[in-house]
Enzyme design. Sequence first.
Site, PDB file in Angstrom:
ATOM      1  N   TYR A  59      16.759  30.546   2.695  1.00 12.63           N
ATOM      2  CA  TYR A  59      15.790  31.295   3.401  1.00 12.63           C
ATOM      3  C   TYR A  59      16.006  31.851   4.964  1.00 12.63           C
ATOM      4  O   TYR A  59      15.911  30.899   5.593  1.00 12.63           O
ATOM      5  CB  TYR A  59      13.953  30.584   3.764  1.00 12.63           C
ATOM      6  CG  TYR A  59      13.877  30.692   1.959  1.00 12.63           C
ATOM      7  CD1 TYR A  59      13.217  31.830   1.215  1.00 12.63           C
ATOM      8  CD2 TYR A  59      13.527  29.253   1.635  1.00 12.63           C
ATOM      9  CE1 TYR A  59      12.892  31.443  -0.188  1.00 12.63           C
ATOM     10  CE2 TYR A  59      12.925  29.372  -0.015  1.00 12.63           C
ATOM     11  CZ  TYR A  59      12.821  30.271  -0.732  1.00 12.63           C
ATOM     12  OH  TYR A  59      12.081  30.055  -2.339  1.00 12.63           O
ATOM     13  N   LYS A  86       1.066  -1.115   0.425  1.00 10.81           N
ATOM     14  CA  LYS A  86      -0.068   0.336  -0.416  1.00 10.81           C
ATOM     15  C   LYS A  86       0.641   1.146  -0.441  1.00 10.81           C
ATOM     16  O   LYS A  86       1.847   1.262   0.572  1.00 10.81           O
ATOM     17  CB  LYS A  86      -0.939   0.169   1.007  1.00 10.81           C
ATOM     18  CG  LYS A  86      -0.146  -0.347   2.821  1.00 10.81           C
ATOM     19  CD  LYS A  86      -0.784   0.050   3.734  1.00 10.81           C
ATOM     20  CE  LYS A  86      -0.303   0.087   4.728  1.00 10.81           C
ATOM     21  NZ  LYS A  86      -1.561  -0.467   6.350  1.00 10.81           N
TER      22      LYS A  86
HETATM   23  C1  LIG Z   1      -0.571  -1.359   7.198  1.00 10.34           C
HETATM   24  C2  LIG Z   1      -0.795  -2.692   7.459  1.00 10.34           C
HETATM   25  C3  LIG Z   1      -0.669  -4.216   7.641  1.00 10.34           C
HETATM   26  C4  LIG Z   1       0.385  -3.743   7.762  1.00 10.34           C
HETATM   27  O1  LIG Z   1       1.558  -3.323   8.620  1.00 10.34           O
HETATM   28  P1  LIG Z   1       3.043  -3.969   9.028  1.00 10.34           P
HETATM   29  O2  LIG Z   1       3.344  -2.669  10.680  1.00 10.34           O
HETATM   30  O3  LIG Z   1       3.567  -2.190   8.532  1.00 10.34           O
HETATM   31  O4  LIG Z   1       3.627  -4.960   9.363  1.00 10.34           O
HETATM   32  C5  LIG Z   1      -1.499  -5.200   7.851  1.00 10.34           C
HETATM   33  N1  LIG Z   1      -2.456  -5.019   7.989  1.00 10.34           N
HETATM   34  C6  LIG Z   1      -3.268  -3.583   7.329  1.00 10.34           C
HETATM   35  C7  LIG Z   1      -5.047  -3.949   7.972  1.00 10.34           C
HETATM   36  C8  LIG Z   1      -2.919  -2.703   7.244  1.00 10.34           C
HETATM   37  O5  LIG Z   1      -3.913  -1.726   7.017  1.00 10.34           O
END
Ligand SMILES: *Cc1c(COP(=O)(O)O)cnc(C)c1O
Length: 302
Positions: A215, A3
């Site tokens: 800046y 993601k």
């Molecule tokens: C982001 C996410 C994960 C992964 O979590 P990590 O801590 O990066 O392993 C797993 N399940 C869901 C539903 C998530 O949103």
Amino acid sequence: MLKDNAYGHGLLQMAKLAHEAGVRHAVVRRLAEAGAIEHLFETILVLSDTPNESPAPNIRVAVNQILDIEKLPAGAAVELKVDTGMHRNGIEPERFAEAVEKVASRGLKLVGVMTHYRSADEMGSDFFWQKKRFDRIREEALRLGIDGVRWHSCNSAALFRTGSFDEDIARVGIAAYGCLRMPPSFEVPEFRPVASLWADRIATRELEAGERVGYGGEGSFGYKTVVSSYDIGYGDGWPRSPYTLPCGKRIVGRVSMDSISVEGDDESICIFDDAAVAAKQLGTISYEVTTRLSPYIERVVV
Ligand SMILES: *Cc1c(COP(=O)(O)O)cnc(C)c1O
């Protein structure tokens, strides 16, 4: 877990590497991400998006609340997310049977049931009572005659806390990127961060003692020196905060939109080689440091 541009690492690059390493199932946030990597995985779960028409057969969408079932196009494959205690997304456990019923009556295909832990990376009992609630859902599913769906609850931290893993997939994110950090008592293996971030020199100039950089003229040295600008700034998702590079030099003055200044004339400089270490300095978590990085930054697989 791919993601958000694979936690900022680059969706296509990471999807390809995962595929080559034998990973068969992926999870993303959006349908567009799923479409881009559709050819590489047996299944892709979309966590938070609503298709207008039934997506490709290997793409399934998570149901984050019971109302969403009405919005999904008939024929779509869905996974029910159950809220076992995080109280963010998911169906109330008491309404599980109702959700299953609604999925069937809308002509959707139930292909998975999942939950998410709120504090698997911390000592405490939360993890265990959430797990227990999820077990109860599994028993109820058995009673309801639900069969052939996949079950999953573990993110990285939960997976490494689980002695005997018996679910169908684990949703491994931060550990795959080498940034999982857990309290020492959990005795998880040491992870090596996957990403390092480098910036290239744009320009170099000599400065007299006391001449001021950037800046507001906030950066200066009490002696004559050489300062270079490098091609990363807050426009690339790098925070506009004071920061010391891994080499020990500080960013001179303020971070600009597209550049920072650093003493010296190195051709390129390392901004971080461990996002978890950078995050600590910046008062955040490694997830935020890497996820914010602009997709325009070139990703090179070494
Ligand atoms: C982001 C996410 C994960 C992964 O979590 P990590 O801590 O990066 O392993 C797993 N399940 C869901 C539903 C998530 O949103």
